[in-house]
Design a protein around this motif. Structure first.
Motif, PDB file in Angstrom:
ATOM      1  N   LEU A 244       0.831  -1.203   0.000  1.00  0.00           N
ATOM      2  CA  LEU A 244       0.000   0.000   0.000  1.00  0.00           C
ATOM      3  C   LEU A 244       0.867   1.256   0.000  1.00  0.00           C
ATOM      4  CD1 LEU A 244      -2.713  -1.162   2.525  1.00  0.00           C
ATOM      5  CD2 LEU A 244      -3.224  -0.211   0.270  1.00  0.00           C
ATOM      6  N   ALA A 245       1.914   1.258   0.839  1.00  0.00           N
ATOM      7  CA  ALA A 245       2.805   2.424   0.926  1.00  0.00           C
ATOM      8  C   ALA A 245       3.521   2.661  -0.404  1.00  0.00           C
ATOM      9  CB  ALA A 245       3.814   2.225   2.053  1.00  0.00           C
ATOM     10  N   LEU A 246       4.008   1.582  -1.016  1.00  0.00           N
ATOM     11  CA  LEU A 246       4.704   1.711  -2.301  1.00  0.00           C
ATOM     12  C   LEU A 246       3.762   2.260  -3.371  1.00  0.00           C
ATOM     13  CD1 LEU A 246       7.047   1.236  -4.275  1.00  0.00           C
ATOM     14  CD2 LEU A 246       6.269  -1.148  -4.474  1.00  0.00           C
ATOM     15  N   THR A 247       2.560   1.732  -3.439  1.00  0.00           N
ATOM     16  CA  THR A 247       1.594   2.200  -4.438  1.00  0.00           C
ATOM     17  C   THR A 247       1.254   3.669  -4.226  1.00  0.00           C
ATOM     18  OG1 THR A 247       0.668  -0.038  -4.571  1.00  0.00           O
ATOM     19  CG2 THR A 247      -0.674   1.762  -5.450  1.00  0.00           C
ATOM     20  N   LYS A 248       1.041   4.052  -2.986  1.00  0.00           N
ATOM     21  CA  LYS A 248       0.749   5.447  -2.670  1.00  0.00           C
ATOM     22  C   LYS A 248       1.899   6.344  -3.112  1.00  0.00           C
ATOM     23  CE  LYS A 248      -0.730   8.307   1.266  1.00  0.00           C
ATOM     24  NZ  LYS A 248      -2.078   8.627   0.736  1.00  0.00           N
ATOM     25  N   TYR A 249       3.110   5.913  -2.824  1.00  0.00           N
ATOM     26  CA  TYR A 249       4.296   6.698  -3.176  1.00  0.00           C
ATOM     27  C   TYR A 249       4.418   6.862  -4.695  1.00  0.00           C
ATOM     28  CZ  TYR A 249       9.180   8.191  -3.311  1.00  0.00           C
ATOM     29  OH  TYR A 249      10.349   8.904  -3.545  1.00  0.00           O
ATOM     30  N   LEU A 250       4.236   5.778  -5.423  1.00  0.00           N
ATOM     31  CA  LEU A 250       4.374   5.831  -6.884  1.00  0.00           C
ATOM     32  C   LEU A 250       3.319   6.723  -7.527  1.00  0.00           C
ATOM     33  CD1 LEU A 250       5.093   2.051  -7.545  1.00  0.00           C
ATOM     34  CD2 LEU A 250       6.744   3.929  -7.707  1.00  0.00           C
ATOM     35  N   ILE A 251       2.139   6.771  -6.918  1.00  0.00           N
ATOM     36  CA  ILE A 251       1.050   7.568  -7.480  1.00  0.00           C
ATOM     37  C   ILE A 251       1.162   9.039  -7.092  1.00  0.00           C
ATOM     38  CG2 ILE A 251      -1.448   7.958  -7.338  1.00  0.00           C
ATOM     39  CD1 ILE A 251      -1.749   4.890  -7.195  1.00  0.00           C
ATOM     40  N   GLU A 252       1.513   9.304  -5.830  1.00  0.00           N
ATOM     41  CA  GLU A 252       1.443  10.677  -5.329  1.00  0.00           C
ATOM     42  C   GLU A 252       2.737  11.469  -5.492  1.00  0.00           C
ATOM     43  OE1 GLU A 252       0.025  10.635  -1.323  1.00  0.00           O
ATOM     44  OE2 GLU A 252      -1.964   9.879  -1.889  1.00  0.00           O
ATOM     45  N   GLU A 253       3.863  10.778  -5.557  1.00  0.00           N
ATOM     46  CA  GLU A 253       5.138  11.487  -5.664  1.00  0.00           C
ATOM     47  C   GLU A 253       5.622  11.483  -7.116  1.00  0.00           C
ATOM     48  OE1 GLU A 253       6.853  13.009  -2.908  1.00  0.00           O
ATOM     49  OE2 GLU A 253       4.833  12.679  -2.113  1.00  0.00           O
ATOM     50  N   ASN A 254       6.236  12.528  -7.522  1.00  0.00           N
ATOM     51  CA  ASN A 254       6.688  12.681  -8.909  1.00  0.00           C
ATOM     52  C   ASN A 254       8.034  11.984  -9.106  1.00  0.00           C
ATOM     53  OD1 ASN A 254       6.853  13.529 -11.567  1.00  0.00           O
ATOM     54  ND2 ASN A 254       7.720  15.523 -11.033  1.00  0.00           N
ATOM     55  N   THR A 255       7.981  10.648  -9.180  1.00  0.00           N
ATOM     56  CA  THR A 255       9.216   9.865  -9.294  1.00  0.00           C
ATOM     57  C   THR A 255       9.587   9.551 -10.737  1.00  0.00           C
ATOM     58  OG1 THR A 255       8.075   7.747  -9.212  1.00  0.00           O
ATOM     59  CG2 THR A 255       8.663   8.741  -7.099  1.00  0.00           C
ATOM     60  N   LYS A 256       8.657   9.697 -11.653  1.00  0.00           N
ATOM     61  CA  LYS A 256       8.813   9.313 -13.066  1.00  0.00           C
ATOM     62  C   LYS A 256       8.647   7.808 -13.280  1.00  0.00           C
ATOM     63  CE  LYS A 256       9.791  13.606 -13.996  1.00  0.00           C
ATOM     64  NZ  LYS A 256       8.720  14.496 -14.529  1.00  0.00           N
ATOM     65  N   LEU A 257       8.456   7.048 -12.185  1.00  0.00           N
ATOM     66  CA  LEU A 257       8.152   5.628 -12.333  1.00  0.00           C
ATOM     67  C   LEU A 257       6.653   5.474 -12.569  1.00  0.00           C
ATOM     68  CD1 LEU A 257      10.263   4.053  -9.440  1.00  0.00           C
ATOM     69  CD2 LEU A 257      10.554   3.594 -11.878  1.00  0.00           C
ATOM     70  N   PRO A 258       6.245   4.589 -13.486  1.00  0.00           N
ATOM     71  CA  PRO A 258       4.816   4.407 -13.749  1.00  0.00           C
ATOM     72  C   PRO A 258       4.138   3.687 -12.586  1.00  0.00           C
ATOM     73  CG  PRO A 258       6.074   2.760 -14.932  1.00  0.00           C
ATOM     74  CD  PRO A 258       7.078   3.701 -14.319  1.00  0.00           C
ATOM     75  N   PRO A 259       2.865   3.970 -12.323  1.00  0.00           N
ATOM     76  CA  PRO A 259       2.151   3.274 -11.246  1.00  0.00           C
ATOM     77  C   PRO A 259       1.864   1.833 -11.638  1.00  0.00           C
ATOM     78  CG  PRO A 259       0.658   4.692 -12.458  1.00  0.00           C
ATOM     79  CD  PRO A 259       2.026   4.979 -12.992  1.00  0.00           C
ATOM     80  N   PRO A 260       1.590   0.972 -10.669  1.00  0.00           N
ATOM     81  CA  PRO A 260       1.325  -0.441 -10.977  1.00  0.00           C
ATOM     82  C   PRO A 260      -0.042  -0.637 -11.601  1.00  0.00           C
ATOM     83  CG  PRO A 260       0.954  -0.020  -8.658  1.00  0.00           C
ATOM     84  CD  PRO A 260       1.519   1.246  -9.232  1.00  0.00           C
ATOM     85  N   GLY A 261      -0.224  -1.813 -12.187  1.00  0.00           N
ATOM     86  CA  GLY A 261      -1.488  -2.129 -12.825  1.00  0.00           C
ATOM     87  C   GLY A 261      -2.509  -2.726 -11.891  1.00  0.00           C
ATOM     88  N   ALA A 262      -2.057  -3.299 -10.761  1.00  0.00           N
ATOM     89  CA  ALA A 262      -2.987  -3.927  -9.827  1.00  0.00           C
ATOM     90  C   ALA A 262      -2.306  -4.106  -8.480  1.00  0.00           C
ATOM     91  CB  ALA A 262      -3.469  -5.270 -10.365  1.00  0.00           C
ATOM     92  N   LEU A 263      -3.148  -4.357  -7.471  1.00  0.00           N
ATOM     93  CA  LEU A 263      -2.672  -4.482  -6.096  1.00  0.00           C
ATOM     94  C   LEU A 263      -3.381  -5.673  -5.465  1.00  0.00           C
ATOM     95  CD1 LEU A 263      -0.910  -3.025  -3.951  1.00  0.00           C
ATOM     96  CD2 LEU A 263      -2.869  -1.540  -3.479  1.00  0.00           C
ATOM     97  N   LEU A 264      -2.600  -6.618  -4.933  1.00  0.00           N
ATOM     98  CA  LEU A 264      -3.138  -7.811  -4.288  1.00  0.00           C
ATOM     99  C   LEU A 264      -2.686  -7.818  -2.834  1.00  0.00           C
ATOM    100  CD1 LEU A 264      -4.531 -10.585  -4.268  1.00  0.00           C
ATOM    101  CD2 LEU A 264      -2.433 -11.561  -5.244  1.00  0.00           C
ATOM    102  N   LEU A 265      -3.649  -7.655  -1.916  1.00  0.00           N
ATOM    103  CA  LEU A 265      -3.351  -7.525  -0.490  1.00  0.00           C
ATOM    104  C   LEU A 265      -3.933  -8.714   0.259  1.00  0.00           C
ATOM    105  CD1 LEU A 265      -4.339  -3.752  -0.121  1.00  0.00           C
ATOM    106  CD2 LEU A 265      -2.067  -4.701  -0.626  1.00  0.00           C
ATOM    107  N   LEU A 266      -3.076  -9.471   0.938  1.00  0.00           N
ATOM    108  CA  LEU A 266      -3.469 -10.697   1.614  1.00  0.00           C
ATOM    109  C   LEU A 266      -3.313 -10.531   3.125  1.00  0.00           C
ATOM    110  CD1 LEU A 266      -1.439 -12.949  -0.829  1.00  0.00           C
ATOM    111  CD2 LEU A 266      -3.846 -12.309  -1.029  1.00  0.00           C
ATOM    112  N   SER A 267      -4.433 -10.473   3.829  1.00  0.00           N
ATOM    113  CA  SER A 267      -4.431 -10.204   5.277  1.00  0.00           C
ATOM    114  C   SER A 267      -3.539  -9.009   5.609  1.00  0.00           C
ATOM    115  CB  SER A 267      -3.947 -11.432   6.063  1.00  0.00           C
ATOM    116  OG  SER A 267      -4.880 -12.483   6.019  1.00  0.00           O
ATOM    117  N   PRO A 268      -3.729  -7.887   4.927  1.00  0.00           N
ATOM    118  CA  PRO A 268      -2.796  -6.764   5.125  1.00  0.00           C
ATOM    119  C   PRO A 268      -2.894  -6.151   6.517  1.00  0.00           C
ATOM    120  CG  PRO A 268      -4.710  -6.053   3.869  1.00  0.00           C
ATOM    121  CD  PRO A 268      -4.820  -7.555   3.996  1.00  0.00           C
ATOM    122  N   TRP A 269      -1.740  -5.780   7.046  1.00  0.00           N
ATOM    123  CA  TRP A 269      -1.641  -5.048   8.316  1.00  0.00           C
ATOM    124  C   TRP A 269      -1.820  -3.575   7.955  1.00  0.00           C
ATOM    125  CZ3 TRP A 269       3.509  -4.791  11.558  1.00  0.00           C
ATOM    126  CH2 TRP A 269       3.226  -4.351  12.873  1.00  0.00           C
TER     127      TRP A 269
END
Length: 413
Positions: A244-269
């Motif tokens: 979740l943190a990585l996805t948020k970072y890639l989307i909200e911060e101007n890193t020039k890295l493209p965001p992911p296509g999907a997110l699979l969270l299994l019993s996430p803390w």
């Protein structure tokens, strides 16, 4: 007890103590069997006696590890461990993708990008070479998708190595995807640095693991050549928190890295703070007998005893930082819904064991995500299953049923 000459973490005292505890464990089994003899006496009426005994034994072994340290020889981020069939390589840190916000947190914590190991898992029978460019399936020109897997363990234990307990999760997802001919053939698992705190060395607090996750993602994009849209970020437990943190970072911060296509969270803390521990009727307490995790401990003054994993991960930021930071606790009730953004998040599949401690916080995450993302969020709760149940072969039929649903979801992407 952690540093003295007679410490239980030192040999020969560790070995002797472990041997005594193993005998104690065997002697406890008849009593545990008697206590769970009838369905009405069990944590869940649907559970078999075998399930009850396994949950008890897992908790016992977790307590033992907390006293003596690791009982298995797993690698960590300090060195790559090769071996027969192990597809591993080093991944360099990527300071070029670290923005001012993240650098400020890193400077406070005394961490910086470093070179760390990563391991590939391929489907059995695959002819892929480690790090090979993305494939295109013949006949329909469908591009290959890849799992980027972040392991659980409370940020303090376990490993991304193929021999690690949690590697069963990406292996299982890959196997079920192969069963229905999805174009997902491999997973890349990054060996992020683990956190620790007193009485152990104070090491690798937030955002060390996030720095590694960014490096692993950048490796898939910049070196292997995957488009962000073809990367499925996968994480279980603490790995789900990191995903979740990585996805948020890639989307909200101007890193020039493209965001992911999907997110699979299994019993996430999803809440490392205390907001879901305040209510004595929360699932942290009502599910204490039906999960492999231990519930929070209330002190005589009513306060919550600091959790070692949270203390280790937050480090110099302080425990209060966890409940107030959406990168660490996106489900925290100390944060208003509007303070946690899921704008532009990709399609997300979230699993939860119906008997686990995290039910409340996972449902609060789902509620927040659905309010902003709508039908892009799929929630799957496995009745009477424990935390991280996909990692346990004996959690059937819930485990297989969930994996089938995940594979179908992957097909829809």
């Amino acid at each position: 007890m952690g540093k003295g000459i007679f410490s239980l973490k030192r040999q020969p005292f560790k070995g002797l103590y472990v041997a005594i505890c193993m005998l104690d464990l065997v002697l406890r089994i008849p009593w545990w069997t008697l206590r769970n003899l009838f369905p009405a006496w069990r944590p869940r009426k649907s559970w078999s006696i075998g399930w009850c005994l396994r949950v008890r034994a897992f908790k016992y072994m977790a307590d033992l590890r907390a006293r003596v340290g690791p009982l298995d020889d797993l690698p960590d981020a300090k060195a790559l461990r090769a071996g027969p069939g192990v597809l591993g390589l080093y991944v360099d840190g990527v300071p070029q993708y670290i923005t001012a916000k993240l650098k400020a947190w890193a400077d406070l914590a005394g961490v910086s990008p470093v070179r760390i190991p990563g391991y590939w898992l391929h489907n059995p029978g695959s002819k892929l070479v480690m790090g090979e460019k993305p494939q295109v399936r013949s006949g329909d020109s469908k591009r290959e998708k890849v799992l980027f897997s972040l392991h659980g363990g409370g940020y303090i234990v376990l490993s991304a190595h193929p021999d690690s307990f949690t590697s069963k999760i990406p292996r299982s997802v890959l196997a079920h995807c192969a069963n229905i001919s999805t174009n997902v053939m491999r997973s890349f698992n990054i060996e992020y640095r683990l956190s620790s705190y007193d009485p152990n060395p104070r090491e690798n607090p937030f955002p060390a693991a996030l720095l590694e996750a960014i490096a692993g993602y950048a490796y898939l994009v910049d070196e292997v050549g995957f488009d962000g849209a073809d990367i499925i970020i996968t994480g279980d437990s603490a790995g789900g928190n990191l995903a979740l943190a990585l996805t948020k970072y890639l989307i909200e911060e101007n890193t020039k890295l493209p965001p992911p296509g999907a997110l699979l969270l299994l019993s996430p803390w999803t809440d490392l703070g205390n907001s879901h521990k305040d209510d004595p009727m929360a699932t942290y307490y009502t599910h204490k007998e039906s999960d492999i995790l231990h519930p929070p401990v209330r002190l005589p003054d009513g306060k919550i005893q600091p959790d070692y994993a949270v203390t280790s991960y937050t480090g110099p930021h302080g425990v209060e930082f966890a409940g107030a930071n959406p990168y660490i606790s996106p489900a925290s009730l100390y944060l208003k819904d509007e303070e946690v953004s899921f704008k532009d998040f990709p399609p997300t599949f979230i699993t939860c064991g119906g008997a686990e401690l995290f039910v409340d916080q996972i449902k609060d995450l789902v509620r927040r995500m659905k309010s902003q993302m709508g039908e892009k969020v799929v929630y799957y709760e496995a009745e009477d299953a424990i935390h991280d149940y996909i990692a346990f072969d004996w959690q059937e039929p819930q485990r297989s049923e969930t994996l089938v649903e995940i594979a179908r979801w992957v097909t829809s992407l």
